[in-house]
Design a protein around this motif. Structure first.
Motif, PDB file in Angstrom:
ATOM      1  N   ALA A  71       0.817  -1.212   0.000  1.00  0.00           N
ATOM      2  CA  ALA A  71       0.000   0.000   0.000  1.00  0.00           C
ATOM      3  C   ALA A  71       0.854   1.267   0.000  1.00  0.00           C
ATOM      4  O   ALA A  71       0.335   2.356   0.220  1.00  0.00           O
ATOM      5  CB  ALA A  71      -0.930   0.009   1.210  1.00  0.00           C
ATOM      6  N   GLN A 110       4.637  -1.596   4.174  1.00  0.00           N
ATOM      7  CA  GLN A 110       3.278  -1.172   4.521  1.00  0.00           C
ATOM      8  C   GLN A 110       2.297  -1.964   3.666  1.00  0.00           C
ATOM      9  O   GLN A 110       1.815  -1.495   2.636  1.00  0.00           O
ATOM     10  CB  GLN A 110       3.100   0.331   4.297  1.00  0.00           C
ATOM     11  N   CYS A 111       2.037  -3.189   4.082  1.00  0.00           N
ATOM     12  CA  CYS A 111       1.175  -4.093   3.325  1.00  0.00           C
ATOM     13  C   CYS A 111      -0.187  -4.241   4.005  1.00  0.00           C
ATOM     14  O   CYS A 111      -0.327  -3.993   5.193  1.00  0.00           O
ATOM     15  CB  CYS A 111       1.834  -5.461   3.171  1.00  0.00           C
ATOM     16  N   LYS A 112      -1.152  -4.655   3.219  1.00  0.00           N
ATOM     17  CA  LYS A 112      -2.505  -4.881   3.719  1.00  0.00           C
ATOM     18  C   LYS A 112      -2.995  -6.237   3.213  1.00  0.00           C
ATOM     19  O   LYS A 112      -2.757  -6.593   2.063  1.00  0.00           O
ATOM     20  CB  LYS A 112      -3.445  -3.763   3.226  1.00  0.00           C
ATOM     21  N   ARG A 113      -3.679  -6.966   4.084  1.00  0.00           N
ATOM     22  CA  ARG A 113      -4.236  -8.261   3.703  1.00  0.00           C
ATOM     23  C   ARG A 113      -5.761  -8.167   3.652  1.00  0.00           C
ATOM     24  O   ARG A 113      -6.384  -7.592   4.543  1.00  0.00           O
ATOM     25  CB  ARG A 113      -3.820  -9.331   4.709  1.00  0.00           C
ATOM     26  N   LEU A 114      -6.344  -8.704   2.578  1.00  0.00           N
ATOM     27  CA  LEU A 114      -7.797  -8.734   2.414  1.00  0.00           C
ATOM     28  C   LEU A 114      -8.247 -10.183   2.271  1.00  0.00           C
ATOM     29  O   LEU A 114      -7.655 -10.947   1.500  1.00  0.00           O
ATOM     30  CB  LEU A 114      -8.232  -7.960   1.157  1.00  0.00           C
ATOM     31  N   SER A 192     -12.081  -0.060   6.880  1.00  0.00           N
ATOM     32  CA  SER A 192     -10.624  -0.234   6.947  1.00  0.00           C
ATOM     33  C   SER A 192     -10.087  -1.022   5.767  1.00  0.00           C
ATOM     34  O   SER A 192      -8.971  -0.772   5.300  1.00  0.00           O
ATOM     35  CB  SER A 192     -10.241  -0.930   8.256  1.00  0.00           C
ATOM     36  N   GLU A 193     -10.863  -2.002   5.258  1.00  0.00           N
ATOM     37  CA  GLU A 193     -10.369  -2.799   4.143  1.00  0.00           C
ATOM     38  C   GLU A 193     -10.222  -1.984   2.867  1.00  0.00           C
ATOM     39  O   GLU A 193      -9.517  -2.373   1.937  1.00  0.00           O
ATOM     40  CB  GLU A 193     -11.289  -4.004   3.873  1.00  0.00           C
ATOM     41  N   SER A 195      -9.348   1.436   2.915  1.00  0.00           N
ATOM     42  CA  SER A 195      -8.451   2.581   3.091  1.00  0.00           C
ATOM     43  C   SER A 195      -7.116   2.390   2.375  1.00  0.00           C
ATOM     44  O   SER A 195      -6.633   3.291   1.680  1.00  0.00           O
ATOM     45  CB  SER A 195      -8.218   2.848   4.582  1.00  0.00           C
ATOM     46  N   MET A 196      -6.505   1.191   2.497  1.00  0.00           N
ATOM     47  CA  MET A 196      -5.209   0.964   1.866  1.00  0.00           C
ATOM     48  C   MET A 196      -5.339   0.731   0.363  1.00  0.00           C
ATOM     49  O   MET A 196      -4.433   1.051  -0.400  1.00  0.00           O
ATOM     50  CB  MET A 196      -4.498  -0.218   2.525  1.00  0.00           C
ATOM     51  N   THR A 200      -3.401   3.073  -2.379  1.00  0.00           N
ATOM     52  CA  THR A 200      -2.611   2.543  -3.497  1.00  0.00           C
ATOM     53  C   THR A 200      -3.076   3.152  -4.818  1.00  0.00           C
ATOM     54  O   THR A 200      -2.256   3.584  -5.638  1.00  0.00           O
ATOM     55  CB  THR A 200      -2.730   1.014  -3.552  1.00  0.00           C
TER      56      THR A 200
END
Length: 209
Positions: A71, A110-114, A192-193, A195-196, A200
């Protein structure tokens, strides 16, 4: 740019191969030397287009297929690698691809998991905006993602979603446009899911000053 590049290459070729048949003035040769950078820039245009497509493809794949994405994809985390050490795979590549620059992506701090359900909800919203569906349909996908606004305005939700994932419009640069939007309603909860994902997209699609 392309016409200048063709002229430069033509003068350079003539000066090397047929100087006695096609005499060239020093003024022409000087002009070609002064503008030879245009030829290099023109040759990079196709690569630039391919590189942009690759960046969208890679991050789209991370978000919607892998469910784990970087992200923080700002320009400082994207490298252009002009020369690669020759490997055993090079013999299978044509010379055009072999000599083209490569992209390097760094700093996955700065990673995000979905999860799959979150990816599906985000995808439905993005596709709804891309297909220019009705305000009611776009707003429905926002609500399904968990958006909460003070007045639950359909117009506000659909406009806000189009601002995030739709085409850039000149009015988006006007403070008065944003004021009228927020006079309509205001965000109470932003999922929240999303936002990142939005961050990006924003890093890649924001217009340059």
């Amino acid at each position: 740019l392309w016409s200048t590049a063709i002229a430069v290459r033509s003068i350079q070729l003539a000066s090397r191969t047929t100087p006695s048949i096609i005499p060239l003035s020093q003024q022409w040769l000087k002009w070609a030397k002064d503008h030879e950078n245009a030829a290099s820039q023109a040759e990079m245009l196709d690569w630039t287009s391919d590189a942009i497509d690759a960046l969208f493809d890679v991050h789209g794949y991370q978000i919607f297929n892998q469910g784990l994405f970087n992200a923080d994809a700002h320009p400082g985390n994207i490298l252009i690698i002009e020369r690669i050490a020759e490997s055993s795979n090079d013999k299978h590549n044509n010379s055009r691809n072999k000599n083209r620059p490569k992209l390097g992506l760094i700093d996955f701090g700065q990673c995000k998991r979905l999860n799959e359900e979150e990816r599906q909800r985000v995808a439905r919203l993005v596709i709804s905006v891309a297909n220019e569906e009705s305000d009611e349909q776009v707003a429905l996908h926002c609500r399904n993602l968990g958006f909460i606004t003070k007045n639950d305005s359909t117009k506000f939700l659909s406009t806000f979603a189009r601002l995030m994932f739709g085409k850039f419009r000149s009015e988006h640069l006007k403070p008065s446009w944003h004021k009228s939007l927020h006079d309509e309603d205001e965000i109470v909860y932003f999922p929240s899911e999303l936002s990142m994902v939005y961050r990006t997209c924003l890093l890649y699609t924001s217009p340059s000053p």
